[in-house]
Design a protein around this motif. Structure first.
Motif, PDB file in Angstrom:
ATOM      1  N   UNK A  13      11.727  10.427  35.096  1.00  0.00           N
ATOM      2  CA  UNK A  13      12.880  11.092  34.479  1.00  0.00           C
ATOM      3  C   UNK A  13      12.613  12.579  34.256  1.00  0.00           C
ATOM      4  N   UNK A  14      11.514  12.888  33.601  1.00  0.00           N
ATOM      5  CA  UNK A  14      11.189  14.275  33.288  1.00  0.00           C
ATOM      6  C   UNK A  14      11.033  15.126  34.527  1.00  0.00           C
ATOM      7  N   UNK A  15      10.353  14.613  35.514  1.00  0.00           N
ATOM      8  CA  UNK A  15      10.132  15.356  36.758  1.00  0.00           C
ATOM      9  C   UNK A  15      11.454  15.710  37.431  1.00  0.00           C
ATOM     10  N   UNK A  16      12.325  14.716  37.604  1.00  0.00           N
ATOM     11  CA  UNK A  16      13.589  14.961  38.290  1.00  0.00           C
ATOM     12  C   UNK A  16      14.492  15.897  37.495  1.00  0.00           C
ATOM     13  N   UNK A  22      15.768  23.655  37.489  1.00  0.00           N
ATOM     14  CA  UNK A  22      15.247  24.846  38.164  1.00  0.00           C
ATOM     15  C   UNK A  22      16.291  25.541  39.028  1.00  0.00           C
ATOM     16  N   UNK A  23      17.221  24.771  39.612  1.00  0.00           N
ATOM     17  CA  UNK A  23      18.191  25.373  40.533  1.00  0.00           C
ATOM     18  C   UNK A  23      19.648  25.149  40.104  1.00  0.00           C
ATOM     19  N   UNK A 160      14.994  14.215  44.725  1.00  0.00           N
ATOM     20  CA  UNK A 160      15.767  15.213  43.984  1.00  0.00           C
ATOM     21  C   UNK A 160      17.195  15.276  44.536  1.00  0.00           C
ATOM     22  N   UNK A 161      17.369  15.057  45.827  1.00  0.00           N
ATOM     23  CA  UNK A 161      18.715  15.054  46.417  1.00  0.00           C
ATOM     24  C   UNK A 161      19.535  13.887  45.882  1.00  0.00           C
ATOM     25  N   UNK A 162      18.935  12.694  45.839  1.00  0.00           N
ATOM     26  CA  UNK A 162      19.631  11.523  45.275  1.00  0.00           C
ATOM     27  C   UNK A 162      20.045  11.797  43.830  1.00  0.00           C
TER      28      UNK A 162
END
Length: 178
Positions: A13-16, A22-23, A160-162
């Protein structure tokens, strides 16, 4: 807008959320981070919880404060928690009614990978049944999203796309309902 990012500890969760922020223009906070910031309490690093009810009340107040300015808040948290003694407890639907999420993304992954991540991060033996926690997390997410009539996006082994696509779907669905 509040999008609740759910899943057991170690699912990513945190990573995604961090990658998304970031963007994109969004704020990411974990439920435990908000509870610490707004409750002036220290939570144990083991992620096991002593006082689930008090923590949820603190969380509601913190989220209400953050979402008043119209930002997108990615709140990373749980539909079920493990207590210090290993008991698995579903979070009551009243908490989510109070949070008023626009949608939920439930992240899932391979149990062996989750176990590895937890062991590496916490450096401690897991004191609860991960399979039971995963099942309780999923069943409570489905139940509460149905009760609140909000979208639930389930993603297994998310890229990250999903993850970004699921956020955009929830945003579109929320705008269509408004």
């Amino acid at each position: 807008m509040l999008i609740f990012i759910a899943g057991v500890h170690g699912v990513g969760k945190g990573y995604l959320c961090k990658k998304y922020v970031e963007s994109n223009q969004a704020i990411h906070k974990s439920a435990s981070q908000l509870i610490r910031e707004y409750g002036k309490i220290e939570l144990p690093t083991s992620k096991l919880t002593e006082n689930i009810d008090r923590n949820q009340l603190i969380l509601l107040a913190a989220v209400d404060n953050l979402t008043q300015n119209g930002c997108i808040l990615l709140l990373d948290g749980h539909f079920a928690l493990a207590s210090k003694d290993g008991t698995i407890t579903a979070i009551e639907s009243d908490v989510f009614k109070g949070l008023k999420p626009d949608g939920v993304i439930l992240l899932q992954n391979d149990i062996d990978l989750i176990t590895q991540r937890i062991n590496e991060r916490d450096g401690d033996t897991i004191k609860y049944n991960i399979s039971s926690l995963i099942e309780k997390e999923k069943s409570n997410a489905k139940k509460i999203c149905s009760e609140l009539d909000i979208p639930l996006k389930e993603i297994y082994s998310a890229s990250i796309t999903d993850f970004s696509d699921a956020i955009e779907e929830i945003r579109r669905e929320s705008n269509a309902r408004a």
